[in-house]
Write an enzyme that holds these catalytic residues in place. Structure first.
Site, PDB file in Angstrom:
ATOM      1  N   GLU A  49      46.691  34.535  40.293  1.00 22.30           N
ATOM      2  CA  GLU A  49      46.484  32.998  40.212  1.00 22.30           C
ATOM      3  C   GLU A  49      47.009  32.787  38.783  1.00 22.30           C
ATOM      4  O   GLU A  49      46.214  33.348  37.861  1.00 22.30           O
ATOM      5  CB  GLU A  49      45.262  32.646  40.830  1.00 22.30           C
ATOM      6  N   ASP A  60      36.886  22.365  37.093  1.00 22.74           N
ATOM      7  CA  ASP A  60      36.715  23.529  36.317  1.00 22.74           C
ATOM      8  C   ASP A  60      35.508  23.752  35.400  1.00 22.74           C
ATOM      9  O   ASP A  60      35.208  22.670  34.919  1.00 22.74           O
ATOM     10  CB  ASP A  60      37.949  23.853  35.261  1.00 22.74           C
TER      11      ASP A  60
END
Length: 269
Positions: A49, A60
């Site tokens: 990824e 995040d």
């Protein structure tokens, strides 16, 4: 058969899970990031990824937010991220690469242009964390029509009523976020993951990868006994953040990758 389908099918015949690694494109700089990217498969990464830096990475945690800032400060753009994939594909035509990030940079780039260039570069899948199924057709439809898998996230709060909608038109694999919260949060118990995977398998035949909070070979092995894929991200980002030099960053990430890969491979022996 797509690269992702082929990789998960291959690993199923081998009787083991995939190690899915995450790094932020351009962190801490383009050249170092590209060397890490190119080194991951030999270190044991089965799927990669690649984070697309964005100025507002709301899903995040601090580690990946800081990685995003380092990459942006070093001049990383979406165009350069696609260029990185192209450069990776010169030497590696087998390891699947999934771009992960937010919709805003793609929207500004232009969906049609992005899908075309991503396909040409050798991108295999997309994970767009801020696009719910009700609003993702503008990107998901042309991406899948071009052969790029569209991977959706499920969480502990995705109930049985909503799950079919989330999984509808999903492809590649299902990403199960094992802890509600931002990336880098604490890991879930194996009991919880076992129950969650069993529930997901009642709704889909796609491979199920589990992520968020996995940092050690022991944790990776525990999840690898249950899931089709083990996703590790923040632990790699932390290695880059704490490195004293680009060379130390590369070595730190690849050494950790090898240890995690051994954990995954040994899980079902």
């Amino acid at each position: 058969m797509s690269r992702l389908e082929h990789r998960f099918a291959q690993l199923k015949t081998e009787g083991r899970a995939a190690l899915v690694t995450f790094i932020t494109a351009g962190d801490p700089g383009y050249d170092t990031s590209l060397k890490v990217l190119k080194g991951l498969p030999a270190a044991g990464a089965d799927v990669i990824e690649l984070g697309m830096p964005f100025t507002d990475p709301m899903a995040d945690g601090v580690a990946i937010q800081l990685a995003t800032l380092r990459a942006l400060d070093a001049g990383q753009t979406l165009q350069k991220t696609l260029q990185m994939v192209s450069e990776f594909r010169v030497d590696d035509q087998t390891t699947p690469i999934v771009l992960m990030g937010y919709y805003n940079p793609i929207h500004r780039f232009g969906v049609e242009a992005f899908v075309a260039q991503a396909k040409e570069a050798g991108v295999d899948g997309l994970i767009i964390v801020d696009l719910p199924p009700e609003h993702d057709a503008e990107l998901a439809t042309p991406a899948q029509a071009s052969g790029i898998d569209f991977i959706r996230l499920t969480t502990p709060t995705t109930d049985d009523a909503r799950l079919p909608r989330v999984l509808e038109r999903s492809s590649g694999f299902v990403y199960y976020v094992s802890v509600a919260g931002v990336t880098g949060a604490g890991s879930a118990t194996t009991e919880h993951v076992t129950e969650a995977i069993a529930r997901l398998r009642r709704h889909t035949d796609l491979p199920i990868s589990v992520g968020f909070g996995i940092r050690t070979p022991e944790q990776a092995a525990a999840i690898a006994r249950l899931a089709d894929g083990v996703v590790v991200g923040s632990a790699f980002v932390d290695k880059i953040a704490s490195a004293e030099s680009p060379e130390h960053a590369i070595d730190g990430v690849l050494t950790l990758c090898a240890a995690l890969a051994e954990g995954v491979r040994s899980a079902r022996r």
